[in-house]
Write a protein that holds these residues in place. Structure first.
Motif, PDB file in Angstrom:
ATOM      1  N   PRO A   1       8.886  -2.257   5.679  1.00 49.16           N
ATOM      2  CA  PRO A   1       8.065  -3.237   6.411  1.00 49.16           C
ATOM      3  C   PRO A   1       6.642  -2.723   6.649  1.00 49.16           C
ATOM      4  CG  PRO A   1      10.214  -2.999   7.434  1.00 49.16           C
ATOM      5  CD  PRO A   1      10.092  -1.897   6.426  1.00 49.16           C
ATOM      6  N   PHE A   2       5.676  -3.638   6.627  1.00 50.27           N
ATOM      7  CA  PHE A   2       4.296  -3.261   6.952  1.00 50.27           C
ATOM      8  C   PHE A   2       3.619  -4.368   7.733  1.00 50.27           C
ATOM      9  CE2 PHE A   2       3.720  -5.287   2.764  1.00 50.27           C
ATOM     10  CZ  PHE A   2       2.620  -6.115   2.992  1.00 50.27           C
ATOM     11  N   GLY A   3       2.605  -3.961   8.471  1.00 52.22           N
ATOM     12  CA  GLY A   3       1.888  -4.930   9.302  1.00 52.22           C
ATOM     13  C   GLY A   3       0.434  -4.560   9.457  1.00 52.22           C
ATOM     14  N   ILE A   4      -0.129  -4.957  10.589  1.00 55.49           N
ATOM     15  CA  ILE A   4      -1.561  -4.807  10.834  1.00 55.49           C
ATOM     16  C   ILE A   4      -1.769  -4.044  12.135  1.00 55.49           C
ATOM     17  CG2 ILE A   4      -3.700  -6.063  11.355  1.00 55.49           C
ATOM     18  CD1 ILE A   4      -2.593  -8.327   9.581  1.00 55.49           C
ATOM     19  N   GLY A   5      -2.693  -3.079  12.090  1.00 54.56           N
ATOM     20  CA  GLY A   5      -3.037  -2.305  13.271  1.00 54.56           C
ATOM     21  C   GLY A   5      -4.531  -2.346  13.545  1.00 54.56           C
ATOM     22  N   ALA A   6      -4.888  -2.025  14.788  1.00 57.28           N
ATOM     23  CA  ALA A   6      -6.284  -1.933  15.223  1.00 57.28           C
ATOM     24  C   ALA A   6      -6.492  -0.548  15.837  1.00 57.28           C
ATOM     25  CB  ALA A   6      -6.587  -3.031  16.249  1.00 57.28           C
ATOM     26  N   PRO A   7      -7.740  -0.158  16.069  1.00 56.20           N
ATOM     27  CA  PRO A   7      -7.968   1.167  16.666  1.00 56.20           C
ATOM     28  C   PRO A   7      -7.388   1.266  18.076  1.00 56.20           C
ATOM     29  CG  PRO A   7      -9.986   0.303  15.697  1.00 56.20           C
ATOM     30  CD  PRO A   7      -8.999  -0.822  15.713  1.00 56.20           C
ATOM     31  N   ARG A   8      -7.044   2.470  18.463  1.00 57.94           N
ATOM     32  CA  ARG A   8      -6.626   2.730  19.843  1.00 57.94           C
ATOM     33  C   ARG A   8      -7.735   2.296  20.803  1.00 57.94           C
ATOM     34  NH1 ARG A   8      -5.713   8.815  22.367  1.00 57.94           N
ATOM     35  NH2 ARG A   8      -5.248   8.179  24.503  1.00 57.94           N
ATOM     36  N   GLY A   9      -7.346   1.662  21.899  1.00 55.11           N
ATOM     37  CA  GLY A   9      -8.330   1.230  22.888  1.00 55.11           C
ATOM     38  C   GLY A   9      -8.868  -0.166  22.659  1.00 55.11           C
ATOM     39  N   THR A  10      -8.407  -0.845  21.622  1.00 54.56           N
ATOM     40  CA  THR A  10      -8.806  -2.238  21.428  1.00 54.56           C
ATOM     41  C   THR A  10      -8.324  -3.054  22.622  1.00 54.56           C
ATOM     42  OG1 THR A  10      -8.609  -1.993  19.033  1.00 54.56           O
ATOM     43  CG2 THR A  10      -8.626  -4.237  19.899  1.00 54.56           C
ATOM     44  N   PRO A  11      -9.197  -3.869  23.240  1.00 53.15           N
ATOM     45  CA  PRO A  11      -8.790  -4.619  24.430  1.00 53.15           C
ATOM     46  C   PRO A  11      -7.538  -5.462  24.181  1.00 53.15           C
ATOM     47  CG  PRO A  11     -11.160  -4.769  24.121  1.00 53.15           C
ATOM     48  CD  PRO A  11     -10.613  -4.092  22.894  1.00 53.15           C
TER      49      PRO A  11
ATOM     50  N   LEU B   1       4.182 -14.858  -0.916  1.00 53.67           N
ATOM     51  CA  LEU B   1       5.239 -13.866  -0.776  1.00 53.67           C
ATOM     52  C   LEU B   1       6.347 -14.098  -1.792  1.00 53.67           C
ATOM     53  CD1 LEU B   1       5.779 -13.609   3.106  1.00 53.67           C
ATOM     54  CD2 LEU B   1       4.526 -12.022   1.641  1.00 53.67           C
ATOM     55  N   ALA B   2       6.722 -15.357  -1.957  1.00 52.16           N
ATOM     56  CA  ALA B   2       7.840 -15.690  -2.847  1.00 52.16           C
ATOM     57  C   ALA B   2       7.579 -15.260  -4.285  1.00 52.16           C
ATOM     58  CB  ALA B   2       8.120 -17.188  -2.786  1.00 52.16           C
ATOM     59  N   LYS B   3       6.307 -15.231  -4.692  1.00 56.26           N
ATOM     60  CA  LYS B   3       5.972 -14.788  -6.047  1.00 56.26           C
ATOM     61  C   LYS B   3       6.438 -13.363  -6.309  1.00 56.26           C
ATOM     62  CE  LYS B   3       1.827 -15.472  -7.548  1.00 56.26           C
ATOM     63  NZ  LYS B   3       0.342 -15.516  -7.553  1.00 56.26           N
ATOM     64  N   TYR B   4       6.555 -12.572  -5.244  1.00 53.31           N
ATOM     65  CA  TYR B   4       6.940 -11.161  -5.388  1.00 53.31           C
ATOM     66  C   TYR B   4       8.260 -10.869  -4.676  1.00 53.31           C
ATOM     67  CZ  TYR B   4       2.164 -10.957  -6.980  1.00 53.31           C
ATOM     68  OH  TYR B   4       1.002 -11.188  -7.670  1.00 53.31           O
ATOM     69  N   ASP B   5       9.061 -11.908  -4.468  1.00 50.00           N
ATOM     70  CA  ASP B   5      10.376 -11.757  -3.842  1.00 50.00           C
ATOM     71  C   ASP B   5      10.278 -11.136  -2.449  1.00 50.00           C
ATOM     72  OD1 ASP B   5      12.166 -12.494  -6.295  1.00 50.00           O
ATOM     73  OD2 ASP B   5      10.728 -11.029  -7.041  1.00 50.00           O
ATOM     74  N   MET B   6       9.167 -11.351  -1.764  1.00 52.70           N
ATOM     75  CA  MET B   6       8.951 -10.850  -0.413  1.00 52.70           C
ATOM     76  C   MET B   6       9.249 -11.969   0.588  1.00 52.70           C
ATOM     77  SD  MET B   6       5.383  -8.931  -1.433  1.00 52.70           S
ATOM     78  CE  MET B   6       4.892  -8.268   0.159  1.00 52.70           C
ATOM     79  N   VAL B   7       9.580 -11.592   1.809  1.00 50.91           N
ATOM     80  CA  VAL B   7       9.865 -12.570   2.859  1.00 50.91           C
ATOM     81  C   VAL B   7       9.118 -12.161   4.124  1.00 50.91           C
ATOM     82  CG1 VAL B   7      12.146 -13.180   1.939  1.00 50.91           C
ATOM     83  CG2 VAL B   7      11.933 -11.321   3.613  1.00 50.91           C
ATOM     84  N   PRO B   8       8.862 -13.102   5.032  1.00 52.59           N
ATOM     85  CA  PRO B   8       8.243 -12.713   6.301  1.00 52.59           C
ATOM     86  C   PRO B   8       9.171 -11.790   7.093  1.00 52.59           C
ATOM     87  CG  PRO B   8       8.145 -15.099   5.975  1.00 52.59           C
ATOM     88  CD  PRO B   8       9.070 -14.562   4.928  1.00 52.59           C
ATOM     89  N   ILE B   9       8.597 -10.752   7.670  1.00 53.82           N
ATOM     90  CA  ILE B   9       9.336  -9.874   8.588  1.00 53.82           C
ATOM     91  C   ILE B   9       8.456  -9.751   9.829  1.00 53.82           C
ATOM     92  CG2 ILE B   9      10.426  -7.627   8.960  1.00 53.82           C
ATOM     93  CD1 ILE B   9      10.641  -7.283   5.965  1.00 53.82           C
TER      94      ILE B   9
END
Length: 325
Positions: A252-262, A286-294
């Motif tokens: 699984p992968f997602g999105i992060g921001a810098p430490r201290g972001t309000p 996503l479906a093009k690459y056999d990926m699904v939302p997580i």
């Protein structure tokens, strides 16, 4: 005699602090006022790039500002997270957080903490992985692959999208359990790996399903997949579990921001990307690459990060790939 000047100075300092706080609150309420940069860990043209560009396009419509993709491949997918350590925590620089980030402290000397020094916004998806070979390969199935590797220790070459990435570590874990020794060749992304495989530079490839069109056109053969169940697109390919390895890997992968972001900015980003995830255009990409939302919200994603750091240490130790003490 000195009390009045001192009190005056304290009042001025307090007023200044209050003014700065009010300005910060106003900036938070107005966020975003300019384009947002989303740094991703793999090159243009691969599954990660294509799906994240669609997600960014959808999020741009919600936020009212462009979300611009910036590709930073290399270092096992950890460069975007490292970049978060050098930018302002204002929400205008975000990063994809691949699973390799949670292994970094065990394999490389770093002066930051993958848990404490990233504000986790949300998790968005994961990969469908497998091992493939060229269509003219003598390996017709996984049994052939293992038999050759046992007869020729260290001679069977396979490529992945980078050292210490999930494709690399999972393949090494499977090899260890199968009692075989393979020769690993790292690449920066799926496109380079596919080119090397198709040109005969490699005997096998471990990657997400960017290889799917080549399998469907008869140019490659898939030997196994790594999900909990067989892929509907390739029903004849057994899972690792079916082959006797109790391994499931979707990284699984997602999105992060810098430490201290309000927190208010993190919430705005979370809400926008969560809405972007639900758009049919993103689901189709996503479906093009056999990926699904997580999906994982900010709190759950932070908890997942902490638990994954602990779990990945066991894998690193088992494979003997930790940094020298």
């Amino acid at each position: 005699m000195h009390r009045r000047p001192l009190l005056g100075a304290l009042m001025l300092a307090a007023l200044g602090t209050a003014a700065l706080s009010a300005q910060a609150q106003q900036a938070t309420r107005a966020f975003p006022e300019k384009p947002i940069r989303l740094v991703i860990a793999f090159p243009a043209g691969g599954p990660t790039d294509i799906t994240m560009r669609q997600l960014a396009e959808n999020a741009s419509k919600v936020l009212g500002q462009p979300v611009i993709i910036d590709n930073k491949p290399g270092a096992g997918g950890t460069l975007p997270a490292q970049q978060l350590q050098t930018v302002q925590p204002d929400g205008y620089t975000l990063a994809q957080i691949p699973l390799g980030v949670f292994r970094l402290g065990y394999t490389t000397k770093i002066n930051w903490d993958p848990i404490k020094d990233i504000s986790y916004v949300l998790n968005v998806t994961g990969y469908a992985f497998g091992i493939v070979v060229p269509a003219d390969s003598p390996f017709k199935n996984w049994t052939d692959f293992v038999a050759y590797a046992k007869a020729n220790p260290g001679k069977l070459t396979y490529g992945s999208t980078g050292t210490l990435t999930s494709p690399h570590l999972t393949t090494e874990l499977v090899a260890q359990r199968a009692g075989i020794q393979l020769q690993h060749v790292p690449y920066k992304g799926s496109a380079d790996l596919t080119l090397a495989l198709m040109s005969g530079q490699l005997m096998a490839g471990a990657d997400s399903t960017g290889w799917a069109p080549y399998v469907e056109s008869g140019k490659m053969r898939v030997l196994n997949t790594w999900g909990d169940k067989r892929l509907a697109r390739f029903p004849d390919a057994p899972t690792l579990k079916e082959l006797g390895y109790d391994i499931v890997q979707n990284s699984p992968f997602g999105i992060g921001a810098p430490r201290g972001t309000p927190p208010e900015v993190v919430k705005k980003l979370h809400d926008a990307f969560k809405q972007a995830m639900e758009e049919p255009s993103y689901l189709a990409s996503l479906a093009k690459y056999d990926m699904v939302p997580i999906y994982m919200g900010s709190a759950d994603y932070t908890r997942f990060a902490r638990e994954t750091v602990e779990r990945e240490k066991a894998v690193i130790d088992k494979l003997g790939l930790g940094k020298p003490q």
